[in-house]
Motif scaffolding. Structure first.
Motif, PDB file in Angstrom:
ATOM      1  N   GLY A   1     -21.365 -43.350   2.402  1.00 40.44           N
ATOM      2  CA  GLY A   1     -22.805 -43.352   2.198  1.00 40.44           C
ATOM      3  C   GLY A   1     -23.283 -42.054   1.573  1.00 40.44           C
ATOM      4  N   LEU A   2     -24.316 -42.147   0.753  1.00 42.05           N
ATOM      5  CA  LEU A   2     -24.872 -40.948   0.135  1.00 42.05           C
ATOM      6  C   LEU A   2     -25.496 -40.045   1.202  1.00 42.05           C
ATOM      7  CD1 LEU A   2     -26.532 -42.502  -3.043  1.00 42.05           C
ATOM      8  CD2 LEU A   2     -24.386 -41.248  -2.891  1.00 42.05           C
ATOM      9  N   PRO A   3     -25.469 -38.732   0.981  1.00 43.67           N
ATOM     10  CA  PRO A   3     -26.027 -37.819   1.986  1.00 43.67           C
ATOM     11  C   PRO A   3     -27.473 -38.137   2.361  1.00 43.67           C
ATOM     12  CG  PRO A   3     -24.737 -36.598   0.381  1.00 43.67           C
ATOM     13  CD  PRO A   3     -24.813 -38.011  -0.128  1.00 43.67           C
ATOM     14  N   ALA A   4     -28.256 -38.605   1.403  1.00 43.62           N
ATOM     15  CA  ALA A   4     -29.654 -38.916   1.711  1.00 43.62           C
ATOM     16  C   ALA A   4     -29.781 -40.094   2.672  1.00 43.62           C
ATOM     17  CB  ALA A   4     -30.413 -39.226   0.417  1.00 43.62           C
ATOM     18  N   GLU A   5     -28.708 -40.891   2.817  1.00 39.65           N
ATOM     19  CA  GLU A   5     -28.733 -42.042   3.718  1.00 39.65           C
ATOM     20  C   GLU A   5     -28.231 -41.677   5.123  1.00 39.65           C
ATOM     21  OE1 GLU A   5     -29.879 -44.780   2.559  1.00 39.65           O
ATOM     22  OE2 GLU A   5     -29.545 -44.857   0.410  1.00 39.65           O
ATOM     23  N   ALA A   6     -27.931 -40.404   5.353  1.00 38.49           N
ATOM     24  CA  ALA A   6     -27.348 -39.999   6.638  1.00 38.49           C
ATOM     25  C   ALA A   6     -28.310 -40.282   7.785  1.00 38.49           C
ATOM     26  CB  ALA A   6     -26.988 -38.520   6.604  1.00 38.49           C
ATOM     27  N   ARG A   7     -27.734 -40.403   8.987  1.00 41.61           N
ATOM     28  CA  ARG A   7     -28.507 -40.738  10.175  1.00 41.61           C
ATOM     29  C   ARG A   7     -28.486 -39.598  11.189  1.00 41.61           C
ATOM     30  NH1 ARG A   7     -27.034 -47.071  11.496  1.00 41.61           N
ATOM     31  NH2 ARG A   7     -27.902 -47.969   9.578  1.00 41.61           N
TER      32      ARG A   7
ATOM     33  N   GLY B   1     -26.859 -33.897  -6.506  1.00 47.26           N
ATOM     34  CA  GLY B   1     -27.843 -34.804  -5.910  1.00 47.26           C
ATOM     35  C   GLY B   1     -28.442 -34.285  -4.623  1.00 47.26           C
ATOM     36  N   GLN B   2     -27.841 -33.215  -4.058  1.00 41.51           N
ATOM     37  CA  GLN B   2     -28.350 -32.637  -2.819  1.00 41.51           C
ATOM     38  C   GLN B   2     -28.382 -31.123  -2.945  1.00 41.51           C
ATOM     39  OE1 GLN B   2     -25.273 -34.440  -2.599  1.00 41.51           O
ATOM     40  NE2 GLN B   2     -26.466 -36.323  -2.674  1.00 41.51           N
TER      41      GLN B   2
ATOM     42  N   GLY C   1     -28.590 -30.142   2.224  1.00 41.34           N
ATOM     43  CA  GLY C   1     -28.414 -31.574   2.363  1.00 41.34           C
ATOM     44  C   GLY C   1     -29.617 -32.404   1.971  1.00 41.34           C
ATOM     45  N   ARG C   2     -30.703 -31.764   1.510  1.00 46.27           N
ATOM     46  CA  ARG C   2     -31.870 -32.542   1.097  1.00 46.27           C
ATOM     47  C   ARG C   2     -31.663 -33.071  -0.322  1.00 46.27           C
ATOM     48  NH1 ARG C   2     -34.407 -28.032   3.577  1.00 46.27           N
ATOM     49  NH2 ARG C   2     -34.699 -27.072   1.537  1.00 46.27           N
ATOM     50  N   PRO C   3     -32.238 -34.231  -0.636  1.00 51.65           N
ATOM     51  CA  PRO C   3     -32.076 -34.765  -1.993  1.00 51.65           C
ATOM     52  C   PRO C   3     -32.784 -33.889  -3.018  1.00 51.65           C
ATOM     53  CG  PRO C   3     -33.669 -36.075  -0.772  1.00 51.65           C
ATOM     54  CD  PRO C   3     -33.040 -35.126   0.226  1.00 51.65           C
ATOM     55  N   THR C   4     -32.201 -33.796  -4.217  1.00 47.26           N
ATOM     56  CA  THR C   4     -32.815 -33.010  -5.290  1.00 47.26           C
ATOM     57  C   THR C   4     -33.633 -33.867  -6.239  1.00 47.26           C
ATOM     58  OG1 THR C   4     -30.819 -33.252  -6.635  1.00 47.26           O
ATOM     59  CG2 THR C   4     -30.964 -31.294  -5.223  1.00 47.26           C
ATOM     60  N   PHE C   5     -33.438 -35.180  -6.213  1.00 53.64           N
ATOM     61  CA  PHE C   5     -34.228 -36.031  -7.101  1.00 53.64           C
ATOM     62  C   PHE C   5     -34.328 -37.437  -6.526  1.00 53.64           C
ATOM     63  CE2 PHE C   5     -29.936 -36.955  -8.421  1.00 53.64           C
ATOM     64  CZ  PHE C   5     -29.954 -38.284  -8.834  1.00 53.64           C
TER      65      PHE C   5
END
Length: 603
Positions: free
Chosen positions: A253-259, A579-580, A584-588
């Motif tokens: 999973g993409l980092p932005a989808e982390a839980r 992308g992060q 770990g935050r999304p860049t776009f």
């Protein structure tokens, strides 16, 4: 405590006591019983497995399958301890089945009331019952095929164990999680789970997937979609790798989808779901540079190897394994994850969240609704608004600011061509099929970080001496940590010297950070060293570099020229993990035309 005058007599335990003791290792809770019984059904070649529970599995667990069944004359032996059809015991490293210890049914028979009914093709059905370790006689029964086993009043023979069980709902959720994990390992088997506590409620229904001759992984991907959700299957990154007799297949999973919890981390070894510390640690290491603190990635990893390269006989519950070459396995998983995550991908969930945030919610009494559910202004309100704005429409438009007109080639790039900058931090870029919204500070932070890591890998990071060294007062512990890490920090372009018991002096900084706030930088570096504690050197240095990169990135509020924005986009496309940001935050966020149309009710 007084010592006995004579040594106590050694005697064998009663067989019933032995089975009750063993049950504490094999059957910890209802979910453990379900796991053992469903694995037996899978070993029997079942293509359909139906599970029913009552009161979280305490009152009833029933498992039905269409497998090969058990011969009538072997039903009694099936409930005996260490009796199994999975192996002859000659080679416990050559295991090709889920079960092999021959403990589960005997353990259940010792602590619960069970009824086992089975039928082999070409023979009559038979059943056997057991209660608290006492096994009854084999009797004729009615059953079309396969096996049905009912477990009632779990732990009635060991009431103390009941006190350690969680609430009914928590135990039911644990059972459902076991079913889902086993279903992820067996996509060609149909699974159902029903809760009979209050009537009958269907909890899980997973139809058997059909093989795809064009792509053997497609059936597995469809099962993952059914279990983990479409968001995971659509946004997850596929990975495939091999090393020294070990092969890895999976989706990350993409980092932005982390839980916020590790509940969606699924690891399988030769088709067996495991909670192995080595593999879960490798999973964390693969995401180390791209995940925010306290977040856990979603993943499904399938590791295959010769059974002799892994020992599954480590724990009675078979949830842990031991590899003959753990370094090879860890390197395979970490390397495959880092390569897969290095690409530039937007998380689909971010676009969905943006659409939901921008979705207009009408308030009661605000006016009539359109077919799409939006408030429609009255004709009188529209006329008034037009009259108020009419003079402005009649005036000539002010001259537009000079701008670089994007070419089709610019828009063909993954991140498109920059069109505007909002509030000094957000870059809007146009692509062929939508738009991209970029956080310029977060993006540049990642670019600086990756550049610093490359410099550190080649040798000492180029540094620049400060015209006036910066003396920073710090807590005594932080100053001590900086003093202990002087040589390591020098490799990163940070020349630091102790300056008394509660201070340090910064003499040089990485050349990329010319003009940065030296005092703030040094305090951040001290915080990074404190957070990593006694972690590995590589991890500690990466943590320091991440803090350093934050100080060297484009700050929010800085206005960029069009060519600067486009240069940032192009460098993002060339940089791994862009992308992060380092935290770990999304860049776009990427929006396609169809997403924009949904915002305006066109779809």
């Amino acid at each position: 405590m007084t010592r006995p005058l004579l040594p106590p007599t050694i005697r064998p335990l009663d067989p019933h006591a032995v089975n009750r003791i063993a049950a504490g290792e094999v059957v910890e809770r209802p979910a453990s019983a379900v796991k053992e019984l469903v694995e037996n059904a899978l070993d029997a070649g079942a293509t359909r497995i139906d599970v029913a529970i009552r009161e979280g599995g305490r009152a009833l667990i029933r498992v039905e399958d269409d497998g090969c069944g058990i011969r009538a004359e072997e039903l009694g032996l099936a409930l005996a301890r260490h009796a199994t059809s999975k192996t002859d015991g000659a080679d416990l490293l050559d295991i090709h089945s889920f079960g092999f210890r021959g403990e589960a049914l005997a353990s259940l028979a010792a602590v619960a009331r069970i009824a086992l009914t089975s039928r082999v093709a070409g023979a009559e059905a038979a059943c056997i019952a057991a209660e608290g370790g006492r096994v009854g006689a084999v009797r004729p029964a009615a059953l079309s095929r396969g096996t049905v086993i009912e477990v009632r009043d779990l732990f009635f023979a060991t009431p103390a164990r009941l006190k350690f069980l969680r609430g009914e709902q928590a135990e039911a959720q644990a059972v459902a999680e076991v079913i889902r994990r086993l279903a992820m390992a067996e996509p060609f088997v149909a699974f159902t789970l029903r809760d009979l506590t209050d009537g009958e409620r269907l909890v899980i229904r997973l139809d058997a997937e059909t093989p795809d001759l064009g792509d053997p992984r497609e059936a597995l991907r469809r099962r993952l979609r059914a279990v983990m959700g479409r968001g995971f299957s659509d946004g997850a990154v596929p990975l495939e790798a091999e090393r020294d007799g070990h092969s890895l297949l999976g989706w990350a999973g993409l980092p932005a989808e982390a839980r916020g919890a590790a509940t969606a981390q699924n690891v399988f070894v030769n088709g067996r779901p495991v909670r192995d510390k080595l593999l879960l640690g490798a999973l964390r290491a693969g995401y180390m540079d791209v995940l925010a603190a306290g977040r856990y990635p979603m993943a499904a990893l399938y590791l295959e190897c010769d059974p002799r390269l892994v020992d599954v006989n480590v724990h009675p519950a078979k949830a842990e394994v031991r590899f003959r070459d753990p370094d090879t396995v860890r390197g395979l998983v970490v390397g495959a994850l880092r390569r897969a995550l290095a690409g530039l991908r937007a998380a689909p969930s971010l676009a969905e969240e943006l659409i939901e945030a921008a979705r207009f919610e009408p308030t009661p009494g605000a006016g009539p609704m359109s077919a799409q559910g939006h408030v429609m202004p009255s004709p009188r309100a529209l006329e008034a608004a037009f009259r108020a704005q009419a003079p402005a429409f009649a005036e000539p438009m002010p001259p537009a600011a000079p701008w670089v007109v994007p070419t089709p080639e610019d828009e063909a790039h993954p991140l498109g061509a920059a069109r505007a900058q909002l509030h000094g931090n957000w870059i809007i870029a146009e692509t062929r099929d939508g738009l991209v919204l970029v956080d310029q500070h977060a993006a540049h932070e990642r670019l600086v970080y990756e550049r610093l890591k490359e410099d550190a890998a080649r040798g000492p990071v180029p540094s620049q001496a400060l015209l006036i060294p910066v003396v920073v007062e710090l807590p005594e512990e932080d100053a001590q940590r900086l003093g202990d890490a002087v040589s390591d920090l020098a490799r990163l372009g940070l020349v630091v010297e102790p300056f008394g018991r509660g201070a340090a002096v910064l003499r040089e900084v990485p050349a990329a950070l010319a003009g940065a706030d030296g005092a703030a930088l040094l305090r951040d570096v001290a915080d990074a060293l404190a957070e990593e504690g006694a972690g590995g050197l590589g991890r500690r240095l990466d943590a320091v570099l991440a803090r350093v990169a934050c100080h060297g990135s484009v700050r929010s509020g800085r206005r960029l020229r069009p060519e600067e924005m486009n240069a940032l986009l192009r460098e993002m496309e060339r940089t791994p993990n862009a992308g992060q940001c380092n935290h770990g935050r999304p860049t776009f966020v990427a929006l396609q035309i169809k997403d924009i149309e949904r915002l305006f009710g066109r779809r």
